[in-house]
Motif scaffolding. Sequence first.
Motif, PDB file in Angstrom:
ATOM      1  N   PHE A   1       0.839  -1.198   0.000  1.00 53.77           N
ATOM      2  CA  PHE A   1       0.000   0.000   0.000  1.00 53.77           C
ATOM      3  C   PHE A   1       0.880   1.256   0.000  1.00 53.77           C
ATOM      4  CE2 PHE A   1      -2.510   3.213   2.265  1.00 53.77           C
ATOM      5  CZ  PHE A   1      -3.605   3.280   1.415  1.00 53.77           C
ATOM      6  N   TRP A   2       1.894   1.279   0.864  1.00 53.85           N
ATOM      7  CA  TRP A   2       2.787   2.431   0.945  1.00 53.85           C
ATOM      8  C   TRP A   2       3.485   2.679  -0.391  1.00 53.85           C
ATOM      9  CZ3 TRP A   2       8.084   2.545   0.210  1.00 53.85           C
ATOM     10  CH2 TRP A   2       8.720   3.743   0.541  1.00 53.85           C
ATOM     11  N   SER A   3       3.884   1.599  -1.067  1.00 46.92           N
ATOM     12  CA  SER A   3       4.608   1.732  -2.327  1.00 46.92           C
ATOM     13  C   SER A   3       3.769   2.388  -3.421  1.00 46.92           C
ATOM     14  CB  SER A   3       5.079   0.360  -2.811  1.00 46.92           C
ATOM     15  OG  SER A   3       6.038  -0.160  -1.936  1.00 46.92           O
ATOM     16  N   TYR A   4       2.485   2.086  -3.438  1.00 50.15           N
ATOM     17  CA  TYR A   4       1.612   2.597  -4.504  1.00 50.15           C
ATOM     18  C   TYR A   4       0.896   3.898  -4.137  1.00 50.15           C
ATOM     19  CZ  TYR A   4       2.154  -1.580  -7.376  1.00 50.15           C
ATOM     20  OH  TYR A   4       2.653  -2.564  -8.176  1.00 50.15           O
ATOM     21  N   TRP A   5       0.944   4.325  -2.883  1.00 46.02           N
ATOM     22  CA  TRP A   5       0.194   5.491  -2.446  1.00 46.02           C
ATOM     23  C   TRP A   5       0.471   6.763  -3.267  1.00 46.02           C
ATOM     24  CZ3 TRP A   5      -4.087   6.580  -0.371  1.00 46.02           C
ATOM     25  CH2 TRP A   5      -4.353   7.864   0.076  1.00 46.02           C
ATOM     26  N   GLY A  67      10.846  -9.589  -3.349  1.00 41.57           N
ATOM     27  CA  GLY A  67       9.797  -8.774  -3.968  1.00 41.57           C
ATOM     28  C   GLY A  67       9.482  -7.544  -3.144  1.00 41.57           C
ATOM     29  N   LEU A  68       9.408  -7.713  -1.831  1.00 43.48           N
ATOM     30  CA  LEU A  68       9.124  -6.585  -0.943  1.00 43.48           C
ATOM     31  C   LEU A  68      10.242  -5.544  -1.003  1.00 43.48           C
ATOM     32  CD1 LEU A  68       6.867  -5.819   0.990  1.00 43.48           C
ATOM     33  CD2 LEU A  68       8.143  -6.944   2.814  1.00 43.48           C
ATOM     34  N   VAL A  69      11.486  -6.012  -0.991  1.00 45.74           N
ATOM     35  CA  VAL A  69      12.635  -5.097  -1.091  1.00 45.74           C
ATOM     36  C   VAL A  69      12.616  -4.369  -2.442  1.00 45.74           C
ATOM     37  CG1 VAL A  69      15.166  -5.016  -1.259  1.00 45.74           C
ATOM     38  CG2 VAL A  69      14.074  -6.326   0.575  1.00 45.74           C
ATOM     39  N   VAL A  70      12.306  -5.090  -3.526  1.00 42.25           N
ATOM     40  CA  VAL A  70      12.231  -4.467  -4.856  1.00 42.25           C
ATOM     41  C   VAL A  70      11.122  -3.421  -4.882  1.00 42.25           C
ATOM     42  CG1 VAL A  70      11.704  -4.884  -7.303  1.00 42.25           C
ATOM     43  CG2 VAL A  70      13.278  -6.401  -6.095  1.00 42.25           C
ATOM     44  N   MET A  71       9.971  -3.735  -4.300  1.00 35.41           N
ATOM     45  CA  MET A  71       8.866  -2.764  -4.279  1.00 35.41           C
ATOM     46  C   MET A  71       9.244  -1.501  -3.504  1.00 35.41           C
ATOM     47  SD  MET A  71       5.303  -4.847  -3.846  1.00 35.41           S
ATOM     48  CE  MET A  71       4.303  -3.367  -3.921  1.00 35.41           C
ATOM     49  N   ILE A  72       9.833  -1.669  -2.342  1.00 27.89           N
ATOM     50  CA  ILE A  72      10.218  -0.518  -1.523  1.00 27.89           C
ATOM     51  C   ILE A  72      11.289   0.295  -2.245  1.00 27.89           C
ATOM     52  CG2 ILE A  72      11.366   0.177   0.630  1.00 27.89           C
ATOM     53  CD1 ILE A  72       9.862  -2.259   1.926  1.00 27.89           C
ATOM     54  N   GLY A  73      12.297  -0.387  -2.794  1.00 26.41           N
ATOM     55  CA  GLY A  73      13.343   0.316  -3.537  1.00 26.41           C
ATOM     56  C   GLY A  73      12.796   1.043  -4.749  1.00 26.41           C
ATOM     57  N   ALA A  74      11.896   0.395  -5.486  1.00 22.70           N
ATOM     58  CA  ALA A  74      11.301   1.025  -6.671  1.00 22.70           C
ATOM     59  C   ALA A  74      10.456   2.229  -6.290  1.00 22.70           C
ATOM     60  CB  ALA A  74      10.458   0.005  -7.433  1.00 22.70           C
ATOM     61  N   GLY A 124       8.374  -6.164  -8.354  1.00 25.88           N
ATOM     62  CA  GLY A 124       8.304  -6.478  -6.926  1.00 25.88           C
ATOM     63  C   GLY A 124       6.945  -7.029  -6.530  1.00 25.88           C
ATOM     64  N   PHE A 125       5.891  -6.429  -7.077  1.00 25.55           N
ATOM     65  CA  PHE A 125       4.527  -6.898  -6.816  1.00 25.55           C
ATOM     66  C   PHE A 125       4.377  -8.341  -7.275  1.00 25.55           C
ATOM     67  CE2 PHE A 125       0.010  -7.189  -8.137  1.00 25.55           C
ATOM     68  CZ  PHE A 125      -0.604  -6.858  -6.929  1.00 25.55           C
ATOM     69  N   LEU A 127       6.747 -10.587  -7.710  1.00 22.69           N
ATOM     70  CA  LEU A 127       7.551 -11.475  -6.861  1.00 22.69           C
ATOM     71  C   LEU A 127       6.856 -11.731  -5.525  1.00 22.69           C
ATOM     72  CD1 LEU A 127      11.118 -10.065  -7.568  1.00 22.69           C
ATOM     73  CD2 LEU A 127      10.259 -12.335  -8.210  1.00 22.69           C
ATOM     74  N   CYS A 128       6.214 -10.707  -4.979  1.00 26.19           N
ATOM     75  CA  CYS A 128       5.514 -10.879  -3.704  1.00 26.19           C
ATOM     76  C   CYS A 128       4.398 -11.907  -3.792  1.00 26.19           C
ATOM     77  CB  CYS A 128       4.955  -9.540  -3.217  1.00 26.19           C
ATOM     78  SG  CYS A 128       6.210  -8.470  -2.491  1.00 26.19           S
ATOM     79  N   PHE A 129       3.820 -12.077  -4.952  1.00 21.63           N
ATOM     80  CA  PHE A 129       2.769 -13.082  -5.115  1.00 21.63           C
ATOM     81  C   PHE A 129       3.331 -14.495  -5.158  1.00 21.63           C
ATOM     82  CE2 PHE A 129      -0.480 -10.021  -5.635  1.00 21.63           C
ATOM     83  CZ  PHE A 129      -1.666 -10.723  -5.474  1.00 21.63           C
ATOM     84  N   THR A 130       4.618 -14.634  -5.375  1.00 21.39           N
ATOM     85  CA  THR A 130       5.287 -15.936  -5.470  1.00 21.39           C
ATOM     86  C   THR A 130       4.505 -16.891  -6.378  1.00 21.39           C
ATOM     87  OG1 THR A 130       4.288 -16.884  -3.454  1.00 21.39           O
ATOM     88  CG2 THR A 130       6.372 -15.679  -3.189  1.00 21.39           C
ATOM     89  N   HIS A 131       4.182 -16.376  -7.546  1.00 21.17           N
ATOM     90  CA  HIS A 131       3.388 -17.147  -8.519  1.00 21.17           C
ATOM     91  C   HIS A 131       3.970 -16.889  -9.906  1.00 21.17           C
ATOM     92  CE1 HIS A 131      -0.125 -18.167 -11.016  1.00 21.17           C
ATOM     93  NE2 HIS A 131      -0.432 -18.994 -10.019  1.00 21.17           N
TER      94      HIS A 131
END
Length: 180
Positions: A1-5, A67-74, A124-125, A127-131
């Motif tokens: 949520f924070w990443s996309y806000w 994935g979480l690290v990639v999302m935060i970094g991005a 990142g999103f 990767l977070c789904f691991t799918h």
Amino acid sequence: FWSYWPESRIMRAARRAERAKDPTQRDRSYRPLVMGQQAIIFIAVFLAFATPALAMRSHREAVFLVGLVVMIGASLFRRHCFRMLGADFRGDVTVRPDQPVVDRGAYHYLRHPSYLAAMLLHLGFGLCFTHWGTLAVLMLAVPPLFVYRIHVEERALRDRLGESYVSYSGRTKRLIPGIW
């Protein structure tokens, strides 16, 4: 949520700006970019629930954390881009005649670092789904939307800013340092 806000604020402002424009002056890449990303994310998430067999089986926790690290970094990278462009960062393609060419921060190395950051956010999103299916849909379907947007934006920048933008584009790559 924070990443996309921050994206929601930019998109609201872009919607208002697009509605206020004369229909002939509207950004023709705005709707495909926004609607395309929404549709792709919907399909990618749906796929994760509809095809559990494609879930990553090993190292799921590690993939999720990456994935979480990639999302935060991005997201931090994209926020840097927002700061570098200041008031000239918009969700719609709008170029002021007196707008300067920004050549500092990430824009010193790339012409469209914010689009790279947005694509990394999608990575990142995914990767977070691991799918595997979710990741594949996001990585195959999102980049063409941004490539189209880049072409529309660069045409507008060349037309309105002229030689200063042409010179800048001659010494910087679009999205991938040293390649494109």
